[in-house]
Scaffold this motif. Sequence first.
Motif, PDB file in Angstrom:
ATOM      1  N   ASP B 638       0.771  -1.028  -0.306  1.00 12.09           N
ATOM      2  CA  ASP B 638       0.127   0.229  -0.199  1.00 12.09           C
ATOM      3  C   ASP B 638       0.912   1.312  -0.038  1.00 12.09           C
ATOM      4  N   ILE B 639       0.321   2.434   0.452  1.00  9.80           N
ATOM      5  CA  ILE B 639       1.127   3.079   0.182  1.00  9.80           C
ATOM      6  C   ILE B 639       0.625   4.194   1.423  1.00  9.80           C
ATOM      7  N   PHE B 640      -0.108   3.980   2.731  1.00  9.08           N
ATOM      8  CA  PHE B 640       0.179   4.165   3.850  1.00  9.08           C
ATOM      9  C   PHE B 640      -0.394   3.014   4.907  1.00  9.08           C
ATOM     10  N   MET B 641      -0.403   3.670   5.428  1.00  8.21           N
ATOM     11  CA  MET B 641      -0.806   2.581   7.365  1.00  8.21           C
ATOM     12  C   MET B 641      -0.869   2.181   7.149  1.00  8.21           C
ATOM     13  N   THR B 642      -2.196   1.386   6.078  1.00 10.42           N
ATOM     14  CA  THR B 642      -3.579   1.782   6.437  1.00 10.42           C
ATOM     15  C   THR B 642      -4.712   0.884   8.123  1.00 10.42           C
ATOM     16  N   GLU B 643      -6.167   0.939   8.184  1.00  8.67           N
ATOM     17  CA  GLU B 643      -6.244  -0.011   9.463  1.00  8.67           C
ATOM     18  C   GLU B 643      -6.017  -1.538   9.110  1.00  8.67           C
ATOM     19  N   THR B 644      -5.642  -1.954   8.021  1.00  9.23           N
ATOM     20  CA  THR B 644      -5.401  -3.192   7.240  1.00  9.23           C
ATOM     21  C   THR B 644      -3.673  -3.331   7.734  1.00  9.23           C
ATOM     22  N   ALA B 645      -2.906  -2.666   6.824  1.00 10.92           N
ATOM     23  CA  ALA B 645      -1.804  -2.647   7.366  1.00 10.92           C
ATOM     24  C   ALA B 645      -1.407  -2.575   8.464  1.00 10.92           C
ATOM     25  N   ALA B 646      -2.259  -2.173   9.507  1.00  8.75           N
ATOM     26  CA  ALA B 646      -1.107  -2.094  10.707  1.00  8.75           C
ATOM     27  C   ALA B 646      -1.428  -3.593  11.639  1.00  8.75           C
ATOM     28  N   VAL B 647      -2.584  -4.415  11.166  1.00 12.19           N
ATOM     29  CA  VAL B 647      -2.186  -5.685  11.341  1.00 12.19           C
ATOM     30  C   VAL B 647      -1.434  -7.035  10.434  1.00 12.19           C
ATOM     31  N   ALA B 648      -0.856  -6.015   9.786  1.00 15.49           N
ATOM     32  CA  ALA B 648       0.015  -7.136   8.626  1.00 15.49           C
ATOM     33  C   ALA B 648       1.636  -7.954   9.131  1.00 15.49           C
ATOM     34  N   ASP B 649       1.752  -8.618   8.709  1.00 15.36           N
ATOM     35  CA  ASP B 649       2.734  -9.440   9.039  1.00 15.36           C
ATOM     36  C   ASP B 649       4.217  -8.296   8.046  1.00 15.36           C
ATOM     37  N   VAL B 650       3.993  -7.988   6.738  1.00 19.56           N
ATOM     38  CA  VAL B 650       4.982  -7.181   5.995  1.00 19.56           C
ATOM     39  C   VAL B 650       4.027  -6.392   5.290  1.00 19.56           C
ATOM     40  N   VAL B 651       4.465  -4.983   5.320  1.00 17.84           N
ATOM     41  CA  VAL B 651       3.874  -4.014   4.526  1.00 17.84           C
ATOM     42  C   VAL B 651       5.485  -3.529   3.630  1.00 17.84           C
ATOM     43  N   LEU B 652       4.357  -3.359   2.073  1.00 23.32           N
ATOM     44  CA  LEU B 652       5.640  -3.006   1.309  1.00 23.32           C
ATOM     45  C   LEU B 652       4.994  -1.666   0.675  1.00 23.32           C
ATOM     46  N   PRO B 653       5.907  -0.705   0.652  1.00 22.72           N
ATOM     47  CA  PRO B 653       5.649   0.333   0.117  1.00 22.72           C
ATOM     48  C   PRO B 653       5.372   0.332  -1.308  1.00 22.72           C
ATOM     49  N   ALA B 654       4.076   1.014  -2.124  1.00 22.32           N
ATOM     50  CA  ALA B 654       3.817   1.310  -3.265  1.00 22.32           C
ATOM     51  C   ALA B 654       3.896   2.240  -3.417  1.00 22.32           C
ATOM     52  N   THR B 655       3.231   2.783  -4.612  1.00 17.50           N
ATOM     53  CA  THR B 655       3.581   4.235  -5.575  1.00 17.50           C
ATOM     54  C   THR B 655       1.858   3.885  -5.787  1.00 17.50           C
ATOM     55  N   SER B 656       1.759   5.153  -5.693  1.00 11.97           N
ATOM     56  CA  SER B 656       0.769   6.403  -5.598  1.00 11.97           C
ATOM     57  C   SER B 656       0.096   7.046  -6.892  1.00 11.97           C
ATOM     58  N   TRP B 657      -0.793   6.631  -7.553  1.00 11.01           N
ATOM     59  CA  TRP B 657      -1.385   7.644  -8.211  1.00 11.01           C
ATOM     60  C   TRP B 657      -0.230   9.235  -8.969  1.00 11.01           C
ATOM     61  N   ALA B 658       0.544   9.551  -7.746  1.00  9.96           N
ATOM     62  CA  ALA B 658       1.236  10.298  -9.042  1.00  9.96           C
ATOM     63  C   ALA B 658       2.126   9.993  -9.290  1.00  9.96           C
ATOM     64  N   GLU B 659       3.120   8.342  -9.082  1.00  5.83           N
ATOM     65  CA  GLU B 659       3.773   8.327 -10.082  1.00  5.83           C
ATOM     66  C   GLU B 659       3.476   6.711 -10.414  1.00  5.83           C
ATOM     67  N   LYS B 660       2.342   6.930 -10.961  1.00  3.35           N
ATOM     68  CA  LYS B 660       1.933   5.610 -11.359  1.00  3.35           C
ATOM     69  C   LYS B 660       2.397   5.692 -12.904  1.00  3.35           C
ATOM     70  N   ASP B 661       2.745   4.990 -13.704  1.00  6.19           N
ATOM     71  CA  ASP B 661       2.726   4.597 -15.060  1.00  6.19           C
ATOM     72  C   ASP B 661       2.005   3.287 -15.927  1.00  6.19           C
ATOM     73  N   GLY B 662       0.983   4.004 -16.188  1.00  5.94           N
ATOM     74  CA  GLY B 662       0.376   2.515 -16.858  1.00  5.94           C
ATOM     75  C   GLY B 662      -0.860   3.123 -17.263  1.00  5.94           C
ATOM     76  N   THR B 663      -2.301   2.156 -16.853  1.00  8.50           N
ATOM     77  CA  THR B 663      -3.642   2.765 -17.321  1.00  8.50           C
ATOM     78  C   THR B 663      -5.004   2.428 -16.135  1.00  8.50           C
ATOM     79  N   TYR B 664      -6.221   2.800 -16.052  1.00 10.16           N
ATOM     80  CA  TYR B 664      -7.061   2.794 -15.974  1.00 10.16           C
ATOM     81  C   TYR B 664      -8.023   2.913 -16.892  1.00 10.16           C
ATOM     82  N   THR B 665      -9.565   1.838 -16.629  1.00 13.72           N
ATOM     83  CA  THR B 665     -10.324   1.727 -17.533  1.00 13.72           C
ATOM     84  C   THR B 665     -11.573   2.810 -16.516  1.00 13.72           C
ATOM     85  N   ASN B 666     -12.497   3.281 -17.302  1.00 13.30           N
ATOM     86  CA  ASN B 666     -13.235   4.106 -16.827  1.00 13.30           C
ATOM     87  C   ASN B 666     -14.589   3.483 -16.683  1.00 13.30           C
ATOM     88  N   THR B 667     -15.648   3.916 -16.354  1.00 16.69           N
ATOM     89  CA  THR B 667     -17.167   4.130 -15.990  1.00 16.69           C
ATOM     90  C   THR B 667     -17.124   3.402 -17.547  1.00 16.69           C
TER      91      THR B 667
END
Lengths: 421, 909
Positions: B638-667
């Motif tokens: 994830d990009i933040f220590m979310t409520e779910t990350a807080a109970v994880a065994d391993v937390v891996l830092p990922a990129t946010s929208w601001a750093e991503k390179d790829g595609t989204y598909t809209n509605t």
Amino acid sequence: MPEVLVVNRNLQKENSWLLDTYRRDGGYAQAERAVRESTPEEVIETVTAADLKGRGGAFFPTGMKWKFVRADSNTPRYVVANGDESEPGTYCNRFLLEKDPHGFIEGMIIAAFAIDAHTGYIYIRGEYGFAAERVREALHECYVAGILGEGIFGTDYKLDIILRRGAGAYICGEETALFNSLEGKRGNPRFKPPFPTNSGVWSKPTAINNIETFACVAPILEHGAEWFKGLAVGKGNAGTKVYCLSGNVQKTGLFELPLGTTARELIFDYGGGVADGRTLKAFKPGGASAAVLTPDLLDVRLDPSIIQHETIMGTGGCIVLDDTVSIVESAYRDALFFEEESCGFCIPCRQGTPNLVQILERILQGEGSMADLDLLESIGESMASSFCGLGQFAYRPVVGALHRFRDEFEGYIRGELPVSA
Amino acid sequence: MAVNLRIDGVTLTAEPGTMLLTVARAAGVEIPTLCHYEGLDGSGNCRLCTVWRADGEGALLAACRSPAEEGMEIATQAEPARAVRRGVLGDLAAVDLSRTPELLDLLAEYGVEAEVEGAERTRQAEPVVDNPFYVRDYEKCVLCWRCTDVCGEAVQQTFAITPVGRGAESTIGTYGGIGMAESSCVFCGNCVQVCPTGALEPRALWELGDAELAAEERVVETTCGYCGVGCGLEVHLRGDTITHVTSDPDGPVNQGWLCVKGRYGFEFADAKDRLTAPLVRDGDGWKEVSWDAALGLVAARLGEIKAESGPDALGMFGSSKCLNEDNYQLQKFARAVLGTNNVDNCARLCHSSSVAALGMSIGAGAFTNSLDEIAENDLIWVTGSNTTETHPITALKIKAAVRAGAKLIVADPRRIELTEFADLHLQPRTGTDVPLYNALLHCLIRDGAVDDDFIARRVEGFEEVKTVAERHPPEYAAGITGIPAEQIERAARMLGAAPKTGFYWGLGLTEHTHGTEACLAIVNLALATGNVGRRGTGLNPLRGQNNVQGTSDMGALPNVFPGYRAVGDDAVRELFEKAWGVGLPAEPGLTSTDMVVGSGRGGLRALYVMGENPLLSDPHLNHTRKVFEKLEFLVVQDIFMTETAAVADVVLPATSWAEKDGTYTNTDRRVQRVRPLRSAPGLARADWEILADLAGRMGYRMEGDAAAIFAEMAGLTPDFAGMSHARLDAAGGLRWPCPMPAHPGTEWLWGERFPTESGRGRMHPVDYRTETEPPDTEYPLIFNTGRVLYHWHTGSMTRRVEGLEELYPEALLEISPGDAEELGIARGAPVRVSSRRGALECRAWITKRVSPGTVYMSWHFAEAAANLLTIDALDPVSRIPEYKICACRVELLDGAVEPNGASLRSARA
């Protein structure tokens, strides 16, 4: 010569504003006959043949306007009475509203029937409180008598007329600004085209006419188109016009005369000439928006053709200025009025109106320069492209005065005339 | 017939009605403008575009609003026109035009001297800084009225600002002169975008120092990362700092208009608590470790569990917030590396009912038509969607269509903003959609208003549905739904009369234990009236997240490969086995809700969560938490220590929208590029890259960058075969199906046949079932949940945007005035809300938006988490939880708290 009382025929009667008085002399008979016996086309044809033109000052052919509205298949259509009479020196509508409301309401009913409208609005300026009360009472009388509402005159034709009030803005007499105000929006003009005949109130086809125009309709139906045309004098004119005379004249007031009566006849024959033994210096033929004319033009007809003299017929509010009047001060007063009333929507009018005031103040205080006179002209050139009629006319009393009385402007600049306070 | 005219001596032809300005500009003749802005009504008030009409008597015309006419002779530079422009520009000379160099140039061209910079302020003492997002400095205002046009009828229809005063005193302000935050402003900032002089300026830009301002500006074109509308963004940066966001008026999706989240919600990417290094649990705390150490641990643990219990002891959550490339990679990892189909994404929690119902009936679960076609709908049917808050730009399209004459019916238990624009608001009791739609069908069949020809040609199962509909007269439905029978009749008449109806729905329809049936009921209606498979109609589920469509398209689902092809289909599976070089499981996996919410088929020991936050988004949180705590191994990327990350065994830092390179598909199935604004913070890496690294450590090679991943997907998925990053860069977005490189993409679907076995649309008879937990004496109120304009899902992004927090800082309970009075609850009073599963405390917002007997909360706020109360009952088909109804109780808490103005301001009744 007596007046020709068509529009103002009922004003002198006792209790002239009551439905009973109006009906006693045949009131609403024309509306009833139209709704019960005529077709809308017949009504429009008669009004067109009578050559009735808009009394608000634009003199657009009323029959043609109604035909355009009817030709638009978009519905519902509306009829609107413009009672936002705000032009300085103009008060003919006020007397109709206060003393003969049924006269123009009958015209509205006939117009509504002609364009197949089922809703009408009467828009009355905020300052006309008493007039609005009289109209409100008149509408109530009509509903009680079955002249308005469901199934009027015993037919299945339904018509409601709703009274709306302005809140004190000259611009709301401009038809598209009136629509905005009527819809509850800020009263600034809308772009034309589309014109009200296709897109008026609620963006629907709308026949909007002046109170006086509506007041002409029932008499036209009663006496016929030829009769109406015969009332006027001068080329292309039909009917009467209620002229409003004010300023320093012996007799001020309303004079219903053949459309096309000359200024000389109005001011001297009917108004008795300039008061206090003074002489005529100038006159404004159509309210504040009209530029002054000089006495050598007294024989021009007070009709739309007056435009060839760099002024306008306007509302027919003729203002008499005697030889004691400072033309520059008079122009300054007009400029102040338009500065106050500019709605602020478009740039040329919003900025041009105060600019005119500033320059005239400068000149009146003896601080002007000859370059200021050029500046007045160039502001006029810019204001000519204003969004609506207000700005397109607001500079003309100033520039017109400059053209006819340039010496007087220069006199202030050269210090030959007393500085005004 | 075209008209001929001359502009500056050149003969031109134009379509009648075309404005002179348009004609001139198309011919390369430049006419200066100020108030004109494409897409607005145009006030025509600046008069700068005045031209001279030389034929006839001559006239001054405003080119922007004067249509071309036959025989016109236009001189753009004639002296009378130039005199007007000189006058107008002269009138602008006193305005502070320092932010408008092009206007200053124009002044110079016309010989008008501009006021020197730094001159005394004459029109407004100080700029108004009364809200978090923009500054109003009317010293710079030229009163072009673009802003009031945008805020008013032309676009937003919010009416927060208006011209005030008259003549030279006129200015722009709010009604009654109140501050923006107290006004009806929704902070879309569309007024700021159209302001030509900087009188309205983004606050972040306004606050920059001179040195920062002088730095070179970069503009990156990308796609918004919030909702499924997929608006195009132009992100402006100086260095790595985002100063503001604009949008291209020519953009195909949103025509330049944005909402508050899209325009101002970017600050989260710079939050100080972004995850920047891999973390491994260390007792009660965390230990920062290298990627090597972290991924080594994950590979080892997943490998162990797989070896001990088989691949189906493992599960993965994809993310609707992540790229197509990320999600393709994730499902490939699950299937090819772990060997399980236990992969799902949060579409399970929002539109799985829509996907299931559309799949069962017309063969494919996506928007059948397009957002553009809203403009062509004669009748717009919106249900279960608070569109103005959750899909604000779609709502603008609906408002525009209504303004142009379309009819609108809103069926929603709440009196949401869109109801103010509706011809008819049907207000059913929550969860009674099925009888409503059956009754509508009843009326249509009774009145002969169904499309017999369409039914005969393209539909099967009508007779069975007709039998059910016959049992649903409107009077009967009125008894269940609470909607007066005559309103149902009126809606049916409108539906029968409209040539083209578009159906749009949100989670109000889907998030029920009968969600699939509710969707089937609306499908029945569309099939019966021929409103699908035709331009300007359609069955259109409004997808929630930026890439919720794409995540499912990419096969982050337990039962299908990319392109919705069943894992059980041998031919398909062989195709992927061959491409991926490994045997793949044929048995569908567990849904996310079965992995977590229900006990399911059990045996799940490890879970890998990419970019989701089930510990706030899943129902019955107390239970969900227990399940997560029981997991032997939990990885959260994830990009933040979310409520779910807080109970994880391993937390891996990922990129946010601001750093991503790829595609989204809209509605509406439009695949669009997402471009990086800058590099990732710290050690954070792209989601797909983390998965590739991990795969390598588990003995499987995943090669290539985002473009290569997309190419691999397109090569294996016919609907995407015509797409590539390069083509998307050039074309600016394509709607699937797009089967070959020359294909333009598909605006609307199923014109000839439906992708079902028979080619026909299948109607399914559906009948009313009550909710799992109806209110009773102990828990007398219906608890309904959803979202608000200013926040997004579990708030991990929006609650890190200071301005959004300022405008909407806390959870509020919407309660009707009658219920509030009965419970002695005043405006802003603290309350305790409880269900059989949990309780929370928040403050009350007394509003007629909710009907008596129902309360409503958003689920964005961890400190008052609505999902503590919700029930984990599932739809038997789609496995969606019943978020929209459970029974609750509301009590006034002791110790009245002073109402905190800020949040109740946002919560305007």
